[in-house]
Design an enzyme around this catalytic site. Structure first.
Site, PDB file in Angstrom:
ATOM      1  N   ASP A 198      65.727 -51.893  32.385  1.00 54.18           N
ATOM      2  CA  ASP A 198      66.734 -53.140  33.567  1.00 54.18           C
ATOM      3  C   ASP A 198      66.421 -51.985  34.299  1.00 54.18           C
ATOM      4  O   ASP A 198      66.478 -50.413  34.757  1.00 54.18           O
ATOM      5  CB  ASP A 198      68.031 -53.870  33.151  1.00 54.18           C
ATOM      6  CG  ASP A 198      67.952 -54.602  34.424  1.00 54.18           C
ATOM      7  OD1 ASP A 198      67.150 -55.483  34.917  1.00 54.18           O
ATOM      8  OD2 ASP A 198      69.479 -54.650  34.797  1.00 54.18           O
ATOM      9  N   SER A 199      66.723 -53.091  36.082  1.00 53.98           N
ATOM     10  CA  SER A 199      67.452 -52.079  37.217  1.00 53.98           C
ATOM     11  C   SER A 199      68.831 -51.251  37.170  1.00 53.98           C
ATOM     12  O   SER A 199      68.371 -50.747  38.123  1.00 53.98           O
ATOM     13  CB  SER A 199      66.995 -53.139  38.594  1.00 53.98           C
ATOM     14  OG  SER A 199      68.157 -54.300  38.661  1.00 53.98           O
ATOM     15  N   CYS A 245      65.394 -57.635  31.833  1.00 60.87           N
ATOM     16  CA  CYS A 245      65.709 -57.843  33.608  1.00 60.87           C
ATOM     17  C   CYS A 245      64.889 -58.907  34.157  1.00 60.87           C
ATOM     18  O   CYS A 245      63.096 -59.346  34.356  1.00 60.87           O
ATOM     19  CB  CYS A 245      65.163 -56.184  34.266  1.00 60.87           C
ATOM     20  SG  CYS A 245      64.927 -57.142  36.226  1.00 60.87           S
ATOM     21  N   GLU A 253      76.807 -52.947  39.947  1.00 61.79           N
ATOM     22  CA  GLU A 253      76.832 -51.734  40.177  1.00 61.79           C
ATOM     23  C   GLU A 253      77.704 -50.672  40.924  1.00 61.79           C
ATOM     24  O   GLU A 253      78.186 -49.614  40.145  1.00 61.79           O
ATOM     25  CB  GLU A 253      75.236 -51.577  40.898  1.00 61.79           C
ATOM     26  CG  GLU A 253      73.831 -51.848  40.054  1.00 61.79           C
ATOM     27  CD  GLU A 253      73.243 -51.070  38.953  1.00 61.79           C
ATOM     28  OE1 GLU A 253      73.660 -50.364  38.813  1.00 61.79           O
ATOM     29  OE2 GLU A 253      73.408 -51.829  37.894  1.00 61.79           O
ATOM     30  N   CYS A 310      70.373 -63.761  36.011  1.00 57.48           N
ATOM     31  CA  CYS A 310      70.470 -62.109  36.069  1.00 57.48           C
ATOM     32  C   CYS A 310      70.341 -61.737  34.907  1.00 57.48           C
ATOM     33  O   CYS A 310      72.541 -62.032  34.859  1.00 57.48           O
ATOM     34  CB  CYS A 310      70.583 -61.620  37.661  1.00 57.48           C
ATOM     35  SG  CYS A 310      70.300 -60.202  37.642  1.00 57.48           S
ATOM     36  N   HIS A 350      72.611 -58.572  34.982  1.00 57.70           N
ATOM     37  CA  HIS A 350      73.477 -58.433  35.520  1.00 57.70           C
ATOM     38  C   HIS A 350      75.041 -59.145  35.674  1.00 57.70           C
ATOM     39  O   HIS A 350      75.716 -58.626  35.220  1.00 57.70           O
ATOM     40  CB  HIS A 350      73.147 -57.790  36.807  1.00 57.70           C
ATOM     41  CG  HIS A 350      73.186 -56.665  37.558  1.00 57.70           C
ATOM     42  ND1 HIS A 350      71.367 -56.416  37.082  1.00 57.70           N
ATOM     43  CD2 HIS A 350      73.366 -55.197  37.845  1.00 57.70           C
ATOM     44  CE1 HIS A 350      71.328 -54.724  37.993  1.00 57.70           C
ATOM     45  NE2 HIS A 350      72.229 -54.479  37.783  1.00 57.70           N
TER      46      HIS A 350
HETATM   47  N1  DGL Z   1      69.121 -56.983  36.689  1.00 56.96           N
HETATM   48  C1  DGL Z   1      68.118 -57.609  37.043  1.00 56.96           C
HETATM   49  C2  DGL Z   1      67.774 -59.187  37.167  1.00 56.96           C
HETATM   50  O1  DGL Z   1      68.081 -59.401  35.535  1.00 56.96           O
HETATM   51  C3  DGL Z   1      67.919 -57.258  38.554  1.00 56.96           C
HETATM   52  C4  DGL Z   1      68.695 -57.736  39.440  1.00 56.96           C
HETATM   53  C5  DGL Z   1      68.093 -57.185  40.201  1.00 56.96           C
HETATM   54  O2  DGL Z   1      68.271 -55.257  40.293  1.00 56.96           O
HETATM   55  O3  DGL Z   1      67.977 -57.225  41.915  1.00 56.96           O
HETATM   56  O4  DGL Z   1      66.665 -60.219  37.682  1.00 56.96           O
END
Ligand code: DGL
Length: 280
Positions: free
Chosen positions: A21-22, A84, A163, A195, A197
């Protein structure tokens, strides 16, 4: 093909699952994966040094995704989980047939779960700008049922809040309210957290939206899809009494990743390593 994939079937089964993931968001998927498949080894990469992906161009997200996959393949993983939505939305077409290991992404499982839950066929999706602009969820929902109304809303400030570890404070609640208040006018009964996150903000999002809207965190559905894919490819470990090892890698501060990751997973993360992702 990674060298180990040419080895005998027993060696293959024992190879780890690669997840990326990011940043921290993919831990929401990892949590469900390790609960469903406790004997599997997992290599997790969180690209916290380059997060967020969701505000970047499609070309940049594809370049990052290819590097993330190359890093995981260097650990001889038997499959890849793109934990992600942004990477899934921007790069799935590019990566889906490029590698000799199975790849599971997060958009399809989330859309199918929402289609099962909605009673009034009005489904809202929140995600990064890249994910919402791609309209990938609209297509995925319509693939399940073409009478589903889709409402998409980009929430670009949510990822930096996660984050930073600001999951449930007053500022976060106010920002969530600013982004989501007008969604209620469209009367969705189901909201996809598009997302990975966002489940870390789930309690605060639920507080703002109230109980009439069901929140869909696709992580559990993704874990089931991973298990099915391993089974289909004869890659599922059979030594179920063994406890799987999870190794964490980040492209930014080990201390910050370990502190926030431990808070979310409810256990100490003592095996976090920093890597230079530009080397892949
Ligand atoms: N967690 C990621 C997603 O599901 C990436 C969020 C990001 O880095 O902008 O989109």
């Amino acid at each position: 093909m990674p060298a180990a994939l040419q080895n005998n079937p027993d060696t293959l089964l024992k190879m780890p699952i690669g997840v990326f993931d990011s940043g921290l968001g993919g831990l929401t998927v990892l949590k469900e994966l390790s609960a469903l498949l406790p004997s599997e080894d997992i290599v997790y990469f969180g690209d916290s040094g380059r997060t967020p992906y969701g505000t970047k161009s499609k070309d940049t997200v594809i370049r990052y995704t290819l590097q993330d996959i190359n890093f995981l393949l260097s650990h001889n993983v038997k499959m890849i989980v793109i934990a992600c939505n942004t990477a899934s939305a921007c790069s799935l077409d590019t990566v889906s047939t490029k590698y000799n290991v199975p790849i599971v992404e997060v958009v399809g499982p989330g859309a199918r779960a929402a289609a099962r839950i909605t009673q009034n066929n009005r489904v809202a999706v929140i995600g990064t700008s890249a994910t919402i602009n791609s309209r990938v969820y609209e297509k995925a929902l319509r693939n399940v049922r073409d009478n589903i109304s889709y409402i998409g809303k980009a929430c670009p400030m949510f990822v930096p809040l996660v984050e930073e570890g600001w999951w449930d404070n007053k500022v976060t609640e106010d920002i969530i309210r600013l982004y989501l208040d007008d969604l209620k006018c469209c009367f969705p009964d189901t909201l996809i957290l598009g997302c990975t996150h966002y489940p870390l903000l789930q309690n605060t999002i639920a507080k703002v939206l109230g109980s009439e809207i069901s929140l869909v965190n696709s992580a559990a559905s993704v874990a089931i899809e991973v298990k099915d894919t391993l089974l289909k490819n004869n890659l599922l470990r059979s030594d179920t009494e063994k406890k799987g090892k999870i190794s964490y890698y980040t492209s930014d501060s080990v201390e910050k990743f370990a502190a926030l990751g431990s808070m979310f997973l409810g256990k100490e993360l003592d095996n976090v390593t920093k890597i230079d992702i530009d080397a892949y």
